[in-house]
Design a protein around this motif. Sequence first.
Motif, PDB file in Angstrom:
ATOM      1  N   ILE A   3      17.019   9.728  -1.764  1.00  8.09           N
ATOM      2  CA  ILE A   3      17.484  11.017  -2.297  1.00  8.09           C
ATOM      3  C   ILE A   3      18.920  10.874  -2.807  1.00  8.09           C
ATOM      4  CG2 ILE A   3      18.047  13.405  -1.705  1.00  8.09           C
ATOM      5  CD1 ILE A   3      15.688  13.300   0.315  1.00  8.09           C
ATOM      6  N   LEU A   4      19.756  10.199  -2.041  1.00  6.50           N
ATOM      7  CA  LEU A   4      21.133   9.974  -2.485  1.00  6.50           C
ATOM      8  C   LEU A   4      21.183   9.178  -3.782  1.00  6.50           C
ATOM      9  CD1 LEU A   4      23.182   9.240   0.753  1.00  6.50           C
ATOM     10  CD2 LEU A   4      23.448  11.143  -0.819  1.00  6.50           C
ATOM     11  N   LYS A   5      20.355   8.170  -3.878  1.00  5.71           N
ATOM     12  CA  LYS A   5      20.310   7.365  -5.109  1.00  5.71           C
ATOM     13  C   LYS A   5      19.910   8.235  -6.302  1.00  5.71           C
ATOM     14  CE  LYS A   5      20.943   3.018  -3.624  1.00  5.71           C
ATOM     15  NZ  LYS A   5      21.576   1.894  -4.260  1.00  5.71           N
ATOM     16  N   GLN A   6      18.945   9.135  -6.072  1.00  2.00           N
ATOM     17  CA  GLN A   6      18.566  10.051  -7.154  1.00  2.00           C
ATOM     18  C   GLN A   6      19.758  10.908  -7.572  1.00  2.00           C
ATOM     19  OE1 GLN A   6      15.105  12.022  -5.382  1.00  2.00           O
ATOM     20  NE2 GLN A   6      13.819  10.983  -6.894  1.00  2.00           N
ATOM     21  N   GLY A   7      20.482  11.417  -6.591  1.00  2.00           N
ATOM     22  CA  GLY A   7      21.659  12.217  -6.897  1.00  2.00           C
ATOM     23  C   GLY A   7      22.679  11.446  -7.719  1.00  2.00           C
ATOM     24  N   LEU A   8      22.886  10.178  -7.377  1.00  2.00           N
ATOM     25  CA  LEU A   8      23.823   9.345  -8.135  1.00  2.00           C
ATOM     26  C   LEU A   8      23.342   9.111  -9.567  1.00  2.00           C
ATOM     27  CD1 LEU A   8      24.831   6.711  -5.432  1.00  2.00           C
ATOM     28  CD2 LEU A   8      26.314   8.426  -6.494  1.00  2.00           C
ATOM     29  N   ILE A   9      22.053   8.901  -9.715  1.00  2.00           N
ATOM     30  CA  ILE A   9      21.500   8.713 -11.061  1.00  2.00           C
ATOM     31  C   ILE A   9      21.761   9.967 -11.895  1.00  2.00           C
ATOM     32  CG2 ILE A   9      19.373   8.462 -12.407  1.00  2.00           C
ATOM     33  CD1 ILE A   9      18.314   6.697 -10.059  1.00  2.00           C
ATOM     34  N   TYR A  10      21.469  11.119 -11.323  1.00  2.00           N
ATOM     35  CA  TYR A  10      21.702  12.369 -12.056  1.00  2.00           C
ATOM     36  C   TYR A  10      23.183  12.569 -12.351  1.00  2.00           C
ATOM     37  CZ  TYR A  10      16.878  13.770 -11.070  1.00  2.00           C
ATOM     38  OH  TYR A  10      15.508  13.842 -11.010  1.00  2.00           O
ATOM     39  N   TYR A  11      24.023  12.344 -11.358  1.00  2.48           N
ATOM     40  CA  TYR A  11      25.462  12.536 -11.532  1.00  2.48           C
ATOM     41  C   TYR A  11      26.014  11.598 -12.609  1.00  2.48           C
ATOM     42  CZ  TYR A  11      30.424  12.876 -10.515  1.00  2.48           C
ATOM     43  OH  TYR A  11      31.776  13.054 -10.627  1.00  2.48           O
TER      44      TYR A  11
END
Length: 173
Positions: free
Chosen positions: A138-146
């Motif tokens: 989930i954190l990795k997804q957030g970083l991708i979006y950010y």
Amino acid sequence: MRLKGQAGDFFQAQVEAVKDDKIRLNDAYLRLGDCRFVTAKYWPAMDAYNKVIDMKSVDADYAAFQKGISYGFVNKPERKMEEFEKFSRTYTKSQYIDDALYELGNTYVNQTLNEKALLTYDDLIANHTSSSYVAKAILKQGLIYYNGNKEEQAKQVSQLMAARFNDPTEYQL
């Protein structure tokens, strides 16, 4: 490292000695692969892991996972992705499936294949809910979006993290 190299030589001899005993042969190839792996001899390790995979033993999933990891160490990210894509189709019930999906997602990110990474992390999050990799995915997804300037999606991911995980030590990268 020298002892590990000697152990590898021992298991290489075992492979020759137990050719007719499939259980011992499988075990010898696994141990040989692991000895080669820990001594950074990744190509010989992959050769041994391939033998285990070809034997279709109960440990074939482990060998396939180690083979995928090995491709990362020899700087073959395309092959690493292929191996983990194949793993995710072939070994759906493996105890290593969440590890493989997380590695695959990370490799996609490293190759700037962010849409594939997001889908892979989605699979991990949705289908392996008890995995220790869920929070990290989930954190990795957030970083991708950010990093992709998709602030709204990044905000949604951070809200999901806050709602889903109470202990911040659970989701450190």
